[in-house]
Design an enzyme around this catalytic site. Structure first.
Site, PDB file in Angstrom:
ATOM      1  N   CYS A 103       0.726  -1.110  -0.126  1.00  0.00           N
ATOM      2  CA  CYS A 103      -0.043  -0.209  -0.015  1.00  0.00           C
ATOM      3  C   CYS A 103       0.868   1.200   0.056  1.00  0.00           C
ATOM      4  O   CYS A 103       1.664   1.573   0.971  1.00  0.00           O
ATOM      5  CB  CYS A 103      -1.123  -0.031   1.227  1.00  0.00           C
ATOM      6  SG  CYS A 103      -1.657   1.639   1.556  1.00  0.00           S
ATOM      7  N   CYS A 106       0.204   4.069   2.553  1.00  0.00           N
ATOM      8  CA  CYS A 106       0.557   3.455   4.003  1.00  0.00           C
ATOM      9  C   CYS A 106       2.028   3.630   4.367  1.00  0.00           C
ATOM     10  O   CYS A 106       2.567   4.005   5.327  1.00  0.00           O
ATOM     11  CB  CYS A 106       0.255   1.898   4.171  1.00  0.00           C
ATOM     12  SG  CYS A 106      -1.426   1.570   3.868  1.00  0.00           S
TER      13      CYS A 106
END
Lengths: 207, 264
Positions: A103, A106
């Protein structure tokens, strides 16, 4: 006409074959032991039924957490070998984050957690829960980036299940009373996120 | 007509988490670990499986930590078994474009320009699906292009989740523009997205010589009249080549009955 019928029969057969192949592979991802294979397959069918039936969904299915809710209890193993249990940290402001190595946003905001961790030290608790990746993957990531704030494994997705979200990064700030004060889905760059989380943490500490 | 039926059933099967549409949430059960063959966004509230193209990009982003054996294996399996039969029969976004093409309007015939444009999808495959995820660590095609994601995931989720609305910016505007362009042109250009842009179709097209099933021409019957290629709305040079979506519409125009679908 006959050729067409033959063709569609063949397609149906292929579709069935592929469905079976996929179901056989389903859930049997590397995260799960082969011993669980049969059980997993059963679970899949239960899932489908509850999906189609809607009303038949089990009452224990965790609901989305909202600001003002008491943070659901969980326990998870940490990269450093210890175990984190939410209730053991009650009375402290907690920043709880859900992330994965695949991700981008993230990974991008993680330096903010490191900075907050170094700045607040014991005053608050920071925990970044990985979403269902293998422990080796998480270890390698933490090592490569040199992060020292607590990172938890959640190989089976039990913690994620207690905190359902349509996407990650998903970050919650939990107050000293154990109530969720702020919820963030998505993230900008680390500097922006640092400001956002710092403000939320300070507000929670001031309460 | 049989093909339409299979396409419709397939679109419903991929997206049968009907409750998701009502509350704007994504199904995240075990089935989501499975790739469907066609282009169908993971983030569609109804989706019960994952998009193979999205899964591949996401996996490539973190391939430093874990090689994407499963996704690549599934893509190879779909390619070897079906090739672009997936495009013709099992892709909901292909169905959407075909339905839009049914809207009466002047239609753009294939020509030299569309033939050249049909190579663009290979560039999209290499740059947005492979290079950008590996170098910039973002799923390039999903993030910057995919109109299926905007339509199936972006629009329903954003319209139902206020927190997501707060995140909207230039990227969402850009993706809405791409979606509107694709949807708008689909009315007068037959499956334009599939022909010029779709990297999944480009990938499956690579298997046209080896895939197990597909359209085949009985050379002993063929008189090389080229009626099949002239009738086809895709940019094919031959029946069953990399541009062929194996839909079988050419069968009816072959007066030698030389074209059939089956094991190659």
């Amino acid at each position: 006409m006959r050729a067409e019928r033959k063709q569609s029969k063949m397609l149906v057969a292929m579709a069935l074959f592929m469905t079976m192949m996929m179901l056989a592979g389903c859930g049997n991802t590397d995260n799960k032991a082969n011993a669980e294979k049969e059980q997993t397959t059963t679970e899949v069918f239960v899932d489908v039924e509850s999906m189609l039936g809607g009303a038949e969904a089990e009452p224990s299915v965790p609901q989305e957490v909202f600001e003002g809710d008491v943070a659901p209890e969980f326990s998870a193993p940490l990269v450093n070998g210890s175990t984190f249990t939410l209730s053991e940290n009650s009375g402290k402001v907690i920043l709880l984050n859900f992330w994965a190595t695949w991700c981008g946003p993230c990974v991008g905001e993680m330096p903010a957690f490191q900075k907050l961790y170094e700045e607040y030290d014991e005053e608050i608790v920071i925990l970044a829960v990985n979403c269902m990746e293998e422990s080796e993957t998480v270890d390698q990531f933490v090592k490569d980036n040199g992060y020292t704030f607590p990172v938890a494994y959640d190989v089976e997705g039990m913690v994620s299940m207690a905190y359902p979200s349509s996407g990650i990064p998903y970050t919650l700030v939990i107050g000293t009373d154990g109530v969720v004060k702020n919820i963030y889905v998505g993230a900008a760059d680390a500097d922006t996120q640092y400001q956002v989380y710092k403000a939320a943490i300070d507000a929670a500490l001031a309460e | 007509m049989r093909r339409k039926l299979i396409q419709i059933i397939c679109a419903i099967l991929y997206n049968c988490n009907f409750t998701g549409f009502a509350d704007g949430t994504i199904y995240q059960g075990d089935l989501k670990g499975v790739c469907v063959p066609g282009l169908n966004c993971y983030s569609c509230p109804g989706a019960i499986g994952s998009c193979p193209l999205g899964s591949l990009q996401t996996a490539l982003v973190s391939s430093k930590y874990k090689f994407p054996y499963y996704v690549l294996g599934m893509l190879l399996l779909f390619g070897v078994l079906l090739g672009r039969v997936v495009c013709g029969y099992l892709c909901p976004f292909g169905l959407i474009q075909e339905l839009l093409y049914k809207i009466p309007s002047k239609k753009l015939k294939k020509n030299r320009v569309t033939k050249i444009l049909s190579y663009v999808k290979y560039i999209v495959l290499v740059v947005f699906v492979v290079v950008i995820p590996l170098t910039l660590a973002v799923p390039g095609f999903c993030k910057y292009i995919c109109p299926a994601g905007t339509l199936e995931g972006g629009v329903p989720l954003v319209s139902m989740d206020e927190r997501l609305q707060a995140l909207l910016g230039g990227l969402f505007s850009w993706k809405m523009l791409v979606l509107i362009l694709v949807i708008g042109t689909a009315i007068f250009i037959f499956r334009g997205f599939c022909r010029f842009i779709c990297p999944l179709g480009a990938f499956y097209g690579l298997f046209h010589k080896v895939s197990l099933v597909g359209m085949k021409v009985d050379e002993s019957k063929c008189n090389h009249c080229n009626a099949c290629v002239a009738h086809c709305k895709m940019d094919v040079k031959r029946v069953g080549d990399a541009e062929c979506i194996q839909c079988g519409e050419c069968k009816g125009v072959c007066n030698r009955c030389a074209i059939s679908f089956g094991k190659k």
